[in-house]
Design a protein around this motif. Structure first.
Motif, PDB file in Angstrom:
ATOM      1  N   LEU A  82      22.412  64.051  35.747  1.00  0.00           N
ATOM      2  CA  LEU A  82      21.292  64.284  34.841  1.00  0.00           C
ATOM      3  C   LEU A  82      20.105  63.391  35.213  1.00  0.00           C
ATOM      4  N   ALA A  83      20.385  62.157  35.583  1.00  0.00           N
ATOM      5  CA  ALA A  83      19.327  61.225  35.996  1.00  0.00           C
ATOM      6  C   ALA A  83      18.629  61.698  37.271  1.00  0.00           C
ATOM      7  N   GLU A  84      19.383  62.309  38.194  1.00  0.00           N
ATOM      8  CA  GLU A  84      18.777  62.853  39.425  1.00  0.00           C
ATOM      9  C   GLU A  84      17.820  63.991  39.099  1.00  0.00           C
ATOM     10  N   GLY A  85      18.236  64.872  38.191  1.00  0.00           N
ATOM     11  CA  GLY A  85      17.361  65.966  37.776  1.00  0.00           C
ATOM     12  C   GLY A  85      16.122  65.470  37.059  1.00  0.00           C
ATOM     13  N   GLU A  86      16.295  64.413  36.283  1.00  0.00           N
ATOM     14  CA  GLU A  86      15.160  63.809  35.569  1.00  0.00           C
ATOM     15  C   GLU A  86      14.201  63.137  36.555  1.00  0.00           C
ATOM     16  N   LYS A  87      14.753  62.496  37.573  1.00  0.00           N
ATOM     17  CA  LYS A  87      13.929  61.854  38.609  1.00  0.00           C
ATOM     18  C   LYS A  87      13.069  62.906  39.321  1.00  0.00           C
ATOM     19  N   THR A  88      13.656  64.048  39.628  1.00  0.00           N
ATOM     20  CA  THR A  88      12.909  65.129  40.265  1.00  0.00           C
ATOM     21  C   THR A  88      11.799  65.624  39.338  1.00  0.00           C
ATOM     22  N   TYR A  89      12.078  65.657  38.041  1.00  0.00           N
ATOM     23  CA  TYR A  89      11.059  66.065  37.068  1.00  0.00           C
ATOM     24  C   TYR A  89       9.878  65.094  37.101  1.00  0.00           C
ATOM     25  N   GLN A  90      10.162  63.798  37.191  1.00  0.00           N
ATOM     26  CA  GLN A  90       9.093  62.794  37.259  1.00  0.00           C
ATOM     27  C   GLN A  90       8.254  62.987  38.530  1.00  0.00           C
ATOM     28  N   GLU A  91       8.906  63.335  39.642  1.00  0.00           N
ATOM     29  CA  GLU A  91       8.188  63.629  40.892  1.00  0.00           C
ATOM     30  C   GLU A  91       7.304  64.861  40.717  1.00  0.00           C
ATOM     31  N   TYR A  92       7.824  65.857  40.010  1.00  0.00           N
ATOM     32  CA  TYR A  92       7.053  67.069  39.745  1.00  0.00           C
ATOM     33  C   TYR A  92       5.794  66.737  38.950  1.00  0.00           C
ATOM     34  N   LEU A  93       5.917  65.888  37.932  1.00  0.00           N
ATOM     35  CA  LEU A  93       4.757  65.513  37.120  1.00  0.00           C
ATOM     36  C   LEU A  93       3.701  64.790  37.941  1.00  0.00           C
ATOM     37  N   LYS A  94       4.134  63.939  38.873  1.00  0.00           N
ATOM     38  CA  LYS A  94       3.189  63.213  39.733  1.00  0.00           C
ATOM     39  C   LYS A  94       2.445  64.166  40.648  1.00  0.00           C
ATOM     40  N   GLN A  95       3.137  65.190  41.106  1.00  0.00           N
ATOM     41  CA  GLN A  95       2.592  66.169  42.055  1.00  0.00           C
ATOM     42  C   GLN A  95       1.629  67.136  41.356  1.00  0.00           C
ATOM     43  N   LYS A  96       1.851  67.375  40.092  1.00  0.00           N
ATOM     44  CA  LYS A  96       1.110  68.362  39.318  1.00  0.00           C
ATOM     45  C   LYS A  96      -0.363  68.069  39.219  1.00  0.00           C
TER      46      LYS A  96
ATOM     47  N   GLU B 211      11.859  75.653  30.304  1.00  0.00           N
ATOM     48  CA  GLU B 211      10.467  75.952  30.653  1.00  0.00           C
ATOM     49  C   GLU B 211      10.410  76.671  31.996  1.00  0.00           C
ATOM     50  N   ASN B 212       9.416  77.505  32.157  1.00  0.00           N
ATOM     51  CA  ASN B 212       9.154  78.225  33.414  1.00  0.00           C
ATOM     52  C   ASN B 212      10.300  79.151  33.802  1.00  0.00           C
ATOM     53  N   TYR B 213      10.746  79.945  32.857  1.00  0.00           N
ATOM     54  CA  TYR B 213      11.819  80.899  33.131  1.00  0.00           C
ATOM     55  C   TYR B 213      11.268  82.315  32.988  1.00  0.00           C
ATOM     56  N   GLU B 214      11.685  83.184  33.890  1.00  0.00           N
ATOM     57  CA  GLU B 214      11.272  84.585  33.825  1.00  0.00           C
ATOM     58  C   GLU B 214      12.520  85.458  33.736  1.00  0.00           C
ATOM     59  N   PHE B 215      12.609  86.215  32.657  1.00  0.00           N
ATOM     60  CA  PHE B 215      13.759  87.098  32.463  1.00  0.00           C
ATOM     61  C   PHE B 215      13.732  88.253  33.463  1.00  0.00           C
TER      62      PHE B 215
ATOM     63  N   VAL C 187       6.509  84.409  32.929  1.00  0.00           N
ATOM     64  CA  VAL C 187       7.134  83.082  32.911  1.00  0.00           C
ATOM     65  C   VAL C 187       6.880  82.457  31.542  1.00  0.00           C
ATOM     66  N   ILE C 188       7.972  82.100  30.862  1.00  0.00           N
ATOM     67  CA  ILE C 188       7.858  81.587  29.490  1.00  0.00           C
ATOM     68  C   ILE C 188       8.726  80.343  29.287  1.00  0.00           C
ATOM     69  N   THR C 189       8.564  79.751  28.109  1.00  0.00           N
ATOM     70  CA  THR C 189       9.471  78.710  27.648  1.00  0.00           C
ATOM     71  C   THR C 189      10.460  79.381  26.706  1.00  0.00           C
ATOM     72  N   VAL C 190      11.734  79.237  27.005  1.00  0.00           N
ATOM     73  CA  VAL C 190      12.787  79.876  26.209  1.00  0.00           C
ATOM     74  C   VAL C 190      13.280  78.886  25.165  1.00  0.00           C
TER      75      VAL C 190
ATOM     76  N   ASN D  66       6.611  75.373  40.852  1.00  0.00           N
ATOM     77  CA  ASN D  66       6.707  75.796  39.453  1.00  0.00           C
ATOM     78  C   ASN D  66       8.185  75.876  39.070  1.00  0.00           C
ATOM     79  N   PRO D  67       8.876  74.737  39.040  1.00  0.00           N
ATOM     80  CA  PRO D  67      10.325  74.771  38.832  1.00  0.00           C
ATOM     81  C   PRO D  67      10.714  75.109  37.399  1.00  0.00           C
ATOM     82  N   THR D  68      11.906  75.639  37.245  1.00  0.00           N
ATOM     83  CA  THR D  68      12.477  75.858  35.928  1.00  0.00           C
ATOM     84  C   THR D  68      12.990  74.515  35.430  1.00  0.00           C
ATOM     85  N   ILE D  69      12.612  74.163  34.214  1.00  0.00           N
ATOM     86  CA  ILE D  69      12.976  72.853  33.661  1.00  0.00           C
ATOM     87  C   ILE D  69      13.876  73.066  32.452  1.00  0.00           C
ATOM     88  N   PHE D  70      15.072  72.534  32.543  1.00  0.00           N
ATOM     89  CA  PHE D  70      16.045  72.604  31.454  1.00  0.00           C
ATOM     90  C   PHE D  70      15.963  71.296  30.677  1.00  0.00           C
ATOM     91  N   TRP D  71      15.799  71.373  29.371  1.00  0.00           N
ATOM     92  CA  TRP D  71      15.788  70.173  28.524  1.00  0.00           C
ATOM     93  C   TRP D  71      17.200  70.020  27.974  1.00  0.00           C
TER      94      TRP D  71
END
Length: 144
Positions: free
Chosen positions: A130-144, A80-84, A96-99, A25-30
Protein backbone atom coordinates in the motif's frame (compact mmCIF):
# COMPACT_ATOMS: atom_id res chain seq x y z
CA UNK A 1 11.76 0.60 18.47
CA UNK A 2 8.15 -0.28 19.23
CA UNK A 3 5.74 -1.32 16.51
CA UNK A 4 2.88 1.06 15.80
CA UNK A 5 -0.37 0.16 14.12
CA UNK A 6 -1.49 1.94 10.98
CA UNK A 7 -4.50 4.22 11.00
CA UNK A 8 -7.29 2.08 9.59
CA UNK A 9 -9.80 4.92 9.40
CA UNK A 10 -8.21 7.02 6.62
CA UNK A 11 -8.15 6.03 2.97
CA UNK A 12 -4.76 5.93 1.25
CA UNK A 13 -4.34 6.64 -2.49
CA UNK A 14 -3.07 3.59 -4.38
CA UNK A 15 -1.97 3.24 -8.00
CA UNK A 16 -1.82 -0.31 -9.41
CA UNK A 17 1.51 -1.80 -10.43
CA UNK A 18 0.60 -2.04 -14.12
CA UNK A 19 -0.08 1.73 -14.26
CA UNK A 20 3.04 2.88 -12.40
CA UNK A 21 5.16 3.24 -15.53
CA UNK A 22 2.73 5.63 -17.21
CA UNK A 23 1.39 8.24 -14.80
CA UNK A 24 -0.41 10.33 -17.43
CA UNK A 25 -3.91 9.66 -16.06
CA UNK A 26 -3.73 6.67 -13.70
CA UNK A 27 -6.66 5.04 -11.96
CA UNK A 28 -6.42 5.87 -8.26
CA UNK A 29 -7.96 3.56 -5.68
CA UNK A 30 -8.59 5.10 -2.25
CA UNK A 31 -7.94 2.12 0.01
CA UNK A 32 -8.66 1.85 3.71
CA UNK A 33 -5.99 -0.40 5.27
CA UNK A 34 -7.29 -3.50 7.02
CA UNK A 35 -6.13 -4.63 10.42
CA UNK A 36 -6.44 -8.24 11.58
CA UNK A 37 -10.11 -7.78 12.47
CA UNK A 38 -10.86 -6.58 8.93
CA UNK A 39 -8.93 -9.51 7.51
CA UNK A 40 -10.92 -12.02 9.57
CA UNK A 41 -14.18 -10.36 8.50
CA UNK A 42 -13.23 -10.92 4.85
CA UNK A 43 -12.50 -14.58 5.58
CA UNK A 44 -15.88 -14.90 7.27
CA UNK A 45 -17.57 -13.56 4.13
CA UNK A 46 -15.71 -16.14 2.06
CA UNK A 47 -16.85 -18.90 4.42
CA UNK A 48 -20.47 -17.82 4.00
CA UNK A 49 -20.07 -17.96 0.20
CA UNK A 50 -19.33 -21.67 0.35
CA UNK A 51 -21.88 -24.43 0.64
CA UNK A 52 -21.74 -28.15 1.09
CA UNK A 53 -22.49 -30.43 -1.87
CA UNK A 54 -21.88 -34.17 -1.78
CA UNK A 55 -19.82 -33.79 1.40
CA UNK A 56 -17.58 -31.16 -0.26
CA UNK A 57 -17.42 -27.43 0.26
CA UNK A 58 -17.89 -25.53 -2.99
CA UNK A 59 -18.13 -21.82 -3.70
CA UNK A 60 -21.50 -20.51 -4.82
CA UNK A 61 -20.59 -17.86 -7.48
CA UNK A 62 -23.56 -15.59 -6.69
CA UNK A 63 -22.78 -15.67 -2.97
CA UNK A 64 -19.09 -15.12 -3.71
CA UNK A 65 -19.86 -12.06 -5.82
CA UNK A 66 -22.03 -10.65 -3.02
CA UNK A 67 -19.24 -11.37 -0.52
CA UNK A 68 -16.71 -9.60 -2.77
CA UNK A 69 -19.01 -6.57 -3.02
CA UNK A 70 -19.29 -6.35 0.76
CA UNK A 71 -15.54 -6.84 1.10
CA UNK A 72 -14.83 -4.11 -1.48
CA UNK A 73 -17.03 -1.68 0.46
CA UNK A 74 -14.93 -2.26 3.59
CA UNK A 75 -11.56 -1.40 2.04
CA UNK A 76 -12.21 0.87 -0.95
CA UNK A 77 -13.74 4.31 -0.55
CA UNK A 78 -13.66 5.58 -4.14
CA UNK A 79 -11.87 5.13 -7.45
CA UNK A 80 -10.71 8.12 -9.50
CA UNK A 81 -10.09 8.13 -13.26
CA UNK A 82 -12.06 5.00 -14.08
CA UNK A 83 -13.93 4.41 -17.32
CA UNK A 84 -16.62 1.74 -17.42
CA UNK A 85 -16.77 -0.69 -20.33
CA UNK A 86 -19.62 -0.79 -22.84
CA UNK A 87 -21.26 -3.47 -20.69
CA UNK A 88 -22.56 -0.51 -18.63
CA UNK A 89 -23.74 1.99 -21.28
CA UNK A 90 -25.11 4.58 -18.81
CA UNK A 91 -21.86 4.67 -16.85
CA UNK A 92 -19.66 4.28 -19.92
CA UNK A 93 -21.30 7.32 -21.53
CA UNK A 94 -19.95 9.47 -18.68
CA UNK A 95 -16.36 8.78 -19.75
CA UNK A 96 -13.62 8.89 -17.12
CA UNK A 97 -15.25 9.38 -13.71
CA UNK A 98 -14.78 9.03 -9.98
CA UNK A 99 -16.65 5.95 -8.79
CA UNK A 100 -18.33 6.13 -5.39
CA UNK A 101 -17.96 2.55 -4.17
CA UNK A 102 -20.88 2.77 -1.73
CA UNK A 103 -23.21 3.61 -4.65
CA UNK A 104 -21.76 1.60 -7.56
CA UNK A 105 -19.91 -1.31 -5.96
CA UNK A 106 -21.74 -4.06 -7.86
CA UNK A 107 -21.30 -2.48 -11.30
CA UNK A 108 -17.71 -1.53 -10.58
CA UNK A 109 -16.74 -4.99 -9.34
CA UNK A 110 -18.44 -6.72 -12.27
CA UNK A 111 -16.57 -4.43 -14.70
CA UNK A 112 -13.17 -4.55 -12.99
CA UNK A 113 -10.35 -6.84 -14.15
CA UNK A 114 -10.19 -9.66 -11.55
CA UNK A 115 -6.41 -9.36 -11.28
CA UNK A 116 -6.77 -5.69 -10.34
CA UNK A 117 -9.33 -6.62 -7.67
CA UNK A 118 -6.90 -9.18 -6.27
CA UNK A 119 -4.13 -6.58 -6.22
CA UNK A 120 -6.12 -3.88 -4.43
CA UNK A 121 -7.58 -6.39 -1.97
CA UNK A 122 -4.05 -7.62 -1.25
CA UNK A 123 -2.82 -4.04 -0.85
CA UNK A 124 -5.48 -3.41 1.79
CA UNK A 125 -3.84 -6.02 4.03
CA UNK A 126 -0.22 -5.47 2.99
CA UNK A 127 0.84 -2.09 4.29
CA UNK A 128 4.19 -2.24 2.51
CA UNK A 129 2.48 -2.73 -0.87
CA UNK A 130 0.00 0.00 0.00
CA UNK A 131 2.88 2.37 0.80
CA UNK A 132 4.43 1.68 -2.64
CA UNK A 133 1.16 2.58 -4.35
CA UNK A 134 0.90 5.71 -2.22
CA UNK A 135 4.49 6.67 -3.11
CA UNK A 136 3.62 6.40 -6.81
CA UNK A 137 0.60 8.63 -6.16
CA UNK A 138 2.89 11.28 -4.62
CA UNK A 139 5.10 11.08 -7.75
CA UNK A 140 2.00 11.52 -9.89
CA UNK A 141 1.04 14.68 -7.97
CA UNK A 142 4.53 16.14 -8.47
CA UNK A 143 4.37 15.41 -12.20
CA UNK A 144 0.87 16.86 -12.61
Amino acid sequence: MALKGRDTTKAVPYICEKERDNLENPTIFWIIPKNMKGNYTALERLRRASESRNNRNVINPAKMFDADIENLKTFCEKVENYEFSEAYPELSAKGVITVNIKQNAAEFLADLDPTVFQEIEGASTNWERLAEGEKTYQEYLKQK
